[in-house]
Design a protein around this motif. Structure first.
Motif, mmCIF file in Angstrom:
data_model
loop_
_atom_site.group_PDB
_atom_site.id
_atom_site.type_symbol
_atom_site.label_atom_id
_atom_site.label_comp_id
_atom_site.label_asym_id
_atom_site.label_seq_id
_atom_site.Cartn_x
_atom_site.Cartn_y
_atom_site.Cartn_z
ATOM 1 N N UNK A 97 -18.065 6.504 16.523
ATOM 2 C CA UNK A 97 -18.235 5.185 16.794
ATOM 3 C C UNK A 97 -18.583 4.286 15.688
ATOM 4 N N UNK A 98 -18.576 4.899 14.563
ATOM 5 C CA UNK A 98 -18.938 4.201 13.222
ATOM 6 C C UNK A 98 -17.719 3.429 12.714
ATOM 7 N N UNK A 99 -16.561 3.868 13.065
ATOM 8 C CA UNK A 99 -15.284 3.283 12.698
ATOM 9 C C UNK A 99 -15.163 1.970 13.588
ATOM 10 N N UNK A 100 -15.556 0.937 13.050
ATOM 11 C CA UNK A 100 -15.613 -0.230 13.566
ATOM 12 C C UNK A 100 -15.365 -1.478 12.754
ATOM 13 N N UNK A 101 -15.474 -1.486 11.489
ATOM 14 C CA UNK A 101 -15.228 -2.582 10.526
ATOM 15 C C UNK A 101 -14.202 -1.901 9.497
ATOM 16 N N UNK A 102 -14.715 -1.074 8.483
ATOM 17 C CA UNK A 102 -14.011 -0.369 7.537
ATOM 18 C C UNK A 102 -14.860 0.895 6.957
ATOM 19 N N UNK A 103 -14.195 1.815 6.758
ATOM 20 C CA UNK A 103 -14.633 3.128 6.417
ATOM 21 C C UNK A 103 -13.505 3.810 5.563
ATOM 22 N N UNK A 104 -13.743 4.640 4.347
ATOM 23 C CA UNK A 104 -13.007 5.213 3.545
ATOM 24 C C UNK A 104 -13.411 6.938 3.949
ATOM 25 N N UNK A 105 -12.236 7.526 3.755
ATOM 26 C CA UNK A 105 -12.458 9.121 3.720
ATOM 27 C C UNK A 105 -11.446 9.706 2.682
ATOM 28 N N UNK A 106 -11.994 10.886 2.049
ATOM 29 C CA UNK A 106 -11.386 11.450 1.049
ATOM 30 C C UNK A 106 -11.127 12.939 1.465
ATOM 31 N N UNK A 163 -6.057 4.720 -6.180
ATOM 32 C CA UNK A 163 -5.014 5.617 -5.595
ATOM 33 C C UNK A 163 -3.898 4.653 -5.092
ATOM 34 N N UNK A 164 -2.734 5.096 -5.135
ATOM 35 C CA UNK A 164 -1.404 4.651 -4.858
ATOM 36 C C UNK A 164 -1.269 4.769 -3.445
ATOM 37 N N UNK A 165 -1.090 3.372 -2.813
ATOM 38 C CA UNK A 165 -1.059 3.219 -1.379
ATOM 39 C C UNK A 165 0.342 3.613 -0.839
ATOM 40 N N UNK A 166 0.445 4.616 0.045
ATOM 41 C CA UNK A 166 1.636 5.263 0.510
ATOM 42 C C UNK A 166 2.105 4.599 1.913
ATOM 43 N N UNK A 167 1.231 4.476 2.855
ATOM 44 C CA UNK A 167 1.661 3.941 4.300
ATOM 45 C C UNK A 167 0.463 3.075 4.857
ATOM 46 N N UNK A 168 0.891 2.343 5.794
ATOM 47 C CA UNK A 168 -0.113 1.612 6.515
ATOM 48 C C UNK A 168 0.393 1.798 7.954
ATOM 49 N N UNK A 217 -6.193 -0.764 11.305
ATOM 50 C CA UNK A 217 -5.171 -0.498 10.260
ATOM 51 C C UNK A 217 -5.591 1.011 9.711
ATOM 52 N N UNK A 218 -4.539 1.777 9.263
ATOM 53 C CA UNK A 218 -5.121 3.089 8.700
ATOM 54 C C UNK A 218 -4.116 3.256 7.560
ATOM 55 N N UNK A 219 -4.691 2.947 6.200
ATOM 56 C CA UNK A 219 -4.093 3.053 5.098
ATOM 57 C C UNK A 219 -4.204 4.397 4.318
ATOM 58 N N UNK A 220 -3.258 4.976 3.886
ATOM 59 C CA UNK A 220 -3.057 6.377 3.137
ATOM 60 C C UNK A 220 -2.706 6.131 1.862
ATOM 61 N N UNK A 221 -3.238 6.776 0.811
ATOM 62 C CA UNK A 221 -3.120 6.599 -0.570
ATOM 63 C C UNK A 221 -3.399 7.865 -1.162
ATOM 64 N N UNK A 225 -5.860 12.825 -1.610
ATOM 65 C CA UNK A 225 -5.478 11.747 -0.577
ATOM 66 C C UNK A 225 -6.890 10.952 -0.114
ATOM 67 N N UNK A 226 -6.621 9.878 0.079
ATOM 68 C CA UNK A 226 -7.732 8.951 0.687
ATOM 69 C C UNK A 226 -7.111 8.206 2.038
ATOM 70 N N UNK A 227 -7.997 7.628 2.855
ATOM 71 C CA UNK A 227 -7.625 7.089 4.077
ATOM 72 C C UNK A 227 -8.521 5.763 4.123
ATOM 73 N N UNK A 228 -8.012 4.814 4.657
ATOM 74 C CA UNK A 228 -9.007 3.729 4.830
ATOM 75 C C UNK A 228 -8.706 3.039 6.149
ATOM 76 N N UNK A 229 -9.812 3.020 7.043
ATOM 77 C CA UNK A 229 -9.775 2.522 8.258
ATOM 78 C C UNK A 229 -10.235 1.134 8.360
ATOM 79 N N UNK A 230 -9.412 0.322 8.668
ATOM 80 C CA UNK A 230 -10.010 -1.164 8.413
ATOM 81 C C UNK A 230 -9.789 -2.014 9.824
ATOM 82 N N UNK A 231 -10.774 -2.516 10.789
ATOM 83 C CA UNK A 231 -10.278 -3.431 11.746
ATOM 84 C C UNK A 231 -9.351 -4.408 11.618
ATOM 85 N N UNK A 232 -8.501 -4.655 12.548
ATOM 86 C CA UNK A 232 -7.633 -5.746 12.242
ATOM 87 C C UNK A 232 -8.266 -7.011 12.940
ATOM 88 N N UNK A 233 -8.770 -7.978 12.043
ATOM 89 C CA UNK A 233 -9.457 -9.072 12.662
ATOM 90 C C UNK A 233 -8.574 -10.136 13.123
#
Length: 87
Positions: free
Chosen positions: A6-15, A55-60, A40-44, A21-29
């Motif tokens: 439920x915490x995935x509501x605005x932005x969170x980063x995982x490694x 990190x080098x962003x690879x996908x969104x 949006x789920x960005x992977x780098x 590799x990292x992933x950023x979860x960001x709400x599409x405002x």
């Protein structure tokens, strides 16, 4: 759904467990859909010494918020950890 997902509501980063590799979860405002919220789920990939360069962003991808919460939960179960923003 547990408290972590439920915490995935605005932005969170995982490694990932091996810190490659990292992933950023960001709400599409700016979402125009009146029925569903999207994230949006960005992977780098980590390049060089950990933390020396961003990190080098690879996908969104843009997915519904419920799918993002499921993906987040699956990553946590497989050993990914919340981390500080990387870029």
């Amino acid at each position: 759904m547990d408290e972590d997902s439920r915490k995935v509501t605005e932005e969170v980063w995982l490694i990932c467990p091996n810190s490659t590799e990292v992933r950023r979860f960001t709400k599409n405002k700016n979402n125009k859909d009146k029925f569903f919220e999207y994230m949006f789920v960005d992977s780098g990939i980590i390049i060089g010494v950990l933390g020396a360069k961003p990190p080098l962003m690879k996908t969104r991808k843009e997915i519904k918020i419920e799918a993002a919460r499921k993906e987040y939960q699956q990553l946590i179960i497989s050993g990914w950890q919340v981390t500080i923003p990387k870029w």
